[in-house]
Motif scaffolding. Structure first.
Motif, PDB file in Angstrom:
ATOM      1  N   THR A 174     -87.582  61.134  -3.293  1.00  0.00           N
ATOM      2  CA  THR A 174     -88.038  61.788  -2.281  1.00  0.00           C
ATOM      3  C   THR A 174     -88.809  61.124  -1.354  1.00  0.00           C
ATOM      4  O   THR A 174     -89.111  59.619  -1.597  1.00  0.00           O
ATOM      5  N   ALA A 175     -89.132  61.546  -0.097  1.00  0.00           N
ATOM      6  CA  ALA A 175     -89.802  60.686   0.870  1.00  0.00           C
ATOM      7  C   ALA A 175     -91.211  60.395   0.536  1.00  0.00           C
ATOM      8  O   ALA A 175     -91.774  59.591   0.695  1.00  0.00           O
ATOM      9  N   ALA A 176     -91.814  61.485  -0.199  1.00  0.00           N
ATOM     10  CA  ALA A 176     -93.175  61.310  -0.934  1.00  0.00           C
ATOM     11  C   ALA A 176     -93.147  60.174  -1.761  1.00  0.00           C
ATOM     12  O   ALA A 176     -94.157  59.335  -1.941  1.00  0.00           O
ATOM     13  N   ASP A 177     -92.046  59.908  -2.638  1.00  0.00           N
ATOM     14  CA  ASP A 177     -91.987  58.526  -3.638  1.00  0.00           C
ATOM     15  C   ASP A 177     -91.945  57.646  -2.920  1.00  0.00           C
ATOM     16  O   ASP A 177     -92.332  56.315  -3.308  1.00  0.00           O
ATOM     17  N   ILE A 178     -91.296  57.454  -1.510  1.00  0.00           N
ATOM     18  CA  ILE A 178     -90.990  56.221  -0.954  1.00  0.00           C
ATOM     19  C   ILE A 178     -92.183  55.685  -0.050  1.00  0.00           C
ATOM     20  O   ILE A 178     -92.604  54.747   0.170  1.00  0.00           O
ATOM     21  N   LYS A 179     -92.841  56.939   0.637  1.00  0.00           N
ATOM     22  CA  LYS A 179     -93.769  56.447   1.752  1.00  0.00           C
ATOM     23  C   LYS A 179     -94.937  55.615   1.207  1.00  0.00           C
ATOM     24  O   LYS A 179     -95.378  54.782   2.122  1.00  0.00           O
ATOM     25  N   PRO A 180     -95.553  55.621   0.335  1.00  0.00           N
ATOM     26  CA  PRO A 180     -96.424  54.696  -0.140  1.00  0.00           C
ATOM     27  C   PRO A 180     -96.087  53.089  -0.080  1.00  0.00           C
ATOM     28  O   PRO A 180     -96.946  52.368  -0.123  1.00  0.00           O
ATOM     29  N   HIS A 181     -94.868  52.825  -0.068  1.00  0.00           N
ATOM     30  CA  HIS A 181     -94.367  51.557  -0.117  1.00  0.00           C
ATOM     31  C   HIS A 181     -93.731  51.159   0.951  1.00  0.00           C
ATOM     32  O   HIS A 181     -93.440  49.748   1.226  1.00  0.00           O
ATOM     33  N   PRO A 219     -76.169  56.055 -11.578  1.00  0.00           N
ATOM     34  CA  PRO A 219     -75.495  56.412 -12.903  1.00  0.00           C
ATOM     35  C   PRO A 219     -75.479  57.908 -12.764  1.00  0.00           C
ATOM     36  O   PRO A 219     -75.024  58.373 -13.883  1.00  0.00           O
ATOM     37  N   THR A 220     -76.305  58.909 -11.819  1.00  0.00           N
ATOM     38  CA  THR A 220     -76.311  60.219 -12.442  1.00  0.00           C
ATOM     39  C   THR A 220     -75.400  61.102 -12.213  1.00  0.00           C
ATOM     40  O   THR A 220     -75.393  62.154 -12.510  1.00  0.00           O
ATOM     41  N   GLY A 221     -74.888  61.025 -10.959  1.00  0.00           N
ATOM     42  CA  GLY A 221     -73.570  61.997 -10.609  1.00  0.00           C
ATOM     43  C   GLY A 221     -74.403  62.890  -9.614  1.00  0.00           C
ATOM     44  O   GLY A 221     -73.656  63.749  -9.412  1.00  0.00           O
ATOM     45  N   THR A 222     -75.797  62.727  -9.423  1.00  0.00           N
ATOM     46  CA  THR A 222     -76.454  63.723  -8.532  1.00  0.00           C
ATOM     47  C   THR A 222     -76.398  63.600  -7.024  1.00  0.00           C
ATOM     48  O   THR A 222     -76.164  62.412  -6.704  1.00  0.00           O
ATOM     49  N   MET A 223     -76.653  64.292  -6.121  1.00  0.00           N
ATOM     50  CA  MET A 223     -76.451  64.075  -4.699  1.00  0.00           C
ATOM     51  C   MET A 223     -77.656  64.642  -4.044  1.00  0.00           C
ATOM     52  O   MET A 223     -78.371  65.514  -4.315  1.00  0.00           O
ATOM     53  N   PHE A 224     -77.912  63.942  -2.920  1.00  0.00           N
ATOM     54  CA  PHE A 224     -79.040  64.396  -2.084  1.00  0.00           C
ATOM     55  C   PHE A 224     -78.977  65.882  -1.429  1.00  0.00           C
ATOM     56  O   PHE A 224     -77.781  66.197  -1.110  1.00  0.00           O
ATOM     57  N   GLU A 274     -86.800  66.258 -12.264  1.00  0.00           N
ATOM     58  CA  GLU A 274     -87.166  67.637 -11.328  1.00  0.00           C
ATOM     59  C   GLU A 274     -86.359  67.270  -9.939  1.00  0.00           C
ATOM     60  O   GLU A 274     -86.053  68.288  -9.437  1.00  0.00           O
ATOM     61  N   ASN A 275     -86.216  66.108  -9.296  1.00  0.00           N
ATOM     62  CA  ASN A 275     -85.475  65.887  -8.461  1.00  0.00           C
ATOM     63  C   ASN A 275     -84.347  65.272  -8.501  1.00  0.00           C
ATOM     64  O   ASN A 275     -83.563  64.593  -7.677  1.00  0.00           O
ATOM     65  N   ASN A 276     -83.516  65.640  -9.678  1.00  0.00           N
ATOM     66  CA  ASN A 276     -82.118  65.070 -10.132  1.00  0.00           C
ATOM     67  C   ASN A 276     -82.083  63.649 -10.141  1.00  0.00           C
ATOM     68  O   ASN A 276     -80.818  63.136  -9.678  1.00  0.00           O
TER      69      ASN A 276
END
Length: 417
Positions: A154-161, A176-181, A148-150
């Motif tokens: 996300t900040a929400a993924d990182i914040k708890p750690h 490996p995905t070829g996707t971009m922020f 869903e986020n390519n």
């Protein structure tokens, strides 16, 4: 025979393992579309003419002794000028470090920042962060990302750690995905890092961001964003990784560079000075000449990335055609780099010989043998072997090879029950 614990427990590359089988089969005459390695077929994608000419000229001029340990001054000045003109980033030649590709620079950044048991945060899938964490004895925090986020964190993924972490390792466009922020995705992570560093005491190690933008010039339609452009106050905490390998189709030329805060770059210089991971002097001289001709750079890159984008689009459209025919497949619209993210949801299926596809690795080797197609599973980038997503690299194959492999993929998937 005993070796060190580090060497004994070091895990080899799954990509190399797959590549070895592909090479063995090709040497025996098999037709295989090798979509595994993040490399380029130099007969299809040669380096810029000017770069080739200048490398040859440098050897003819006997520039074959040691280069300065931090890189030729002419090259560091050219990089400083280029990143100012291209990205509006202000870094002097003294805050730039040149090495033999980006790998030594990433390793040096880890070793400069990370002590044993320090916390390092990175997304999965991502390239090699697990191995660099192992080499530095880091406490690795692998942030699982979602389609869903390519497959970008996300900040929400990182914040708890984030509490206690010393390094966040990010890459965009992502291998490996070829996707971009998107601008918002990266901005929210930057804000998180700024907030965290404000909360730390004077004696605490700050939270650094290693930002790998080696594919930044290979973007298709979207815009590349970087941390310091979005938030200048991140300059003292951001270490950039960049180089000539991908944007100039020059993977074997081995010229990479890093730039960032002096306190980190100076220690990286000292570390690599002991290792001797220098880029060859003739190649450094040639890259400096090329960078001082920005019109030549743009002309080459625009043509090169146009060809890569066409190959990735044909592959993406082929996967979408299979999806529309009812196959359990998916792919993400290509955004940059050399890669297409492909889903082949066939784990748990039965092969024609009655054996089971137990995991993504089984599916990879089935497709090599049955269809002459080699992909890399996301398990090579930190994900579970049960995850049905794969990296397809377009750099090592021609457009015709991609077109020819799609019917073979269809036939092989049809045989799985």
């Amino acid at each position: 025979m005993k070796v060190s614990k580090l060497a004994a427990n070091l895990i080899g590359s799954e990509i190399i393992k797959i590549g070895n089988q592909v090479n063995d089969m090709k040497s025996q005459g098999a037709e295989i579309a090798n979509l595994t390695i993040g490399d380029l077929n130099s007969n299809i994608y040669p380096i810029p003419d000017l770069l080739k000419e200048e490398i040859q000229k440098a050897y003819q001029n006997n520039l074959t002794n040691y280069p300065p340990a931090n890189g030729l001054l002419s090259l560091r000045k050219a990089i400083s000028k280029d990143i100012k003109n291209r990205w509006n980033l202000d870094y002097s030649e003294n805050d730039i470090l040149v090495a033999g590709g980006s790998r030594p620079l990433i390793y040096a950044a880890f070793k400069t920042i990370v002590d044993a048991n320090d916390k390092v945060i990175y997304p999965v899938p991502s390239w090699n962060n697990n191995h660099y964490s192992y080499l530095t004895e880091a406490q690795k925090i692998e942030v699982e990302t979602s389609v869903e986020n390519n497959f970008l964190p996300t900040a929400a993924d990182i914040k708890p750690h984030i509490k206690g972490a010393v390094l966040i390792a990010l890459c965009s466009p992502l291998n490996p995905t070829g996707t971009m922020f998107t601008k918002q995705q990266l901005a929210e992570i930057c804000e998180l890092i700024i907030e965290e560093n404000k909360s730390r005491g004077e004696g605490e190690k700050p939270l650094y961001l290693m930002y790998d933008q080696i594919y930044a010039m290979l973007t298709f339609g979207g815009e590349h964003y970087d941390p310091v452009t979005l938030y200048p106050e991140l300059k003292e905490f951001t270490i950039y990784i960049d180089g000539a390998s991908k944007c100039f189709a020059a993977t074997g030329v081995r010229v990479g560079w890093s730039f960032g805060p002096s306190v980190v770059i100076d220690k990286m210089k000292a570390l690599l000075g002991h290792i001797g991971a220098w880029a060859p002097k003739p190649e450094q001289e040639a890259v400096s000449v090329l960078l001082n001709h920005p019109e030549k750079v743009d002309e080459f890159v625009n043509h090169f990335k146009g060809e890569i984008a066409e190959s990735l689009t044909v592959l993406h459209n082929g996967i979408q055609d299979l999806k529309n025919e009812g196959f359990s497949v998916e792919s993400i619209q290509p955004m940059g780099a050399l890669y297409l993210t492909v889903k082949l949801d066939y784990i748990g299926k039965t092969k024609p010989d009655g054996s089971l596809i137990k995991d993504s690795s089984d599916l990879v080797f089935y497709l090599i043998e049955e269809a002459g197609i080699a992909l890399v599973p996301f398990s090579a980038f930190g994900n579970s072997r049960n995850m049905p997503w794969f990296r397809a690299s377009a750099g090592g194959v021609s457009l015709d090879e991609i077109k020819n492999m799609l019917p073979r993929l269809k036939d092989a998937l049809q045989k799985l029950k």
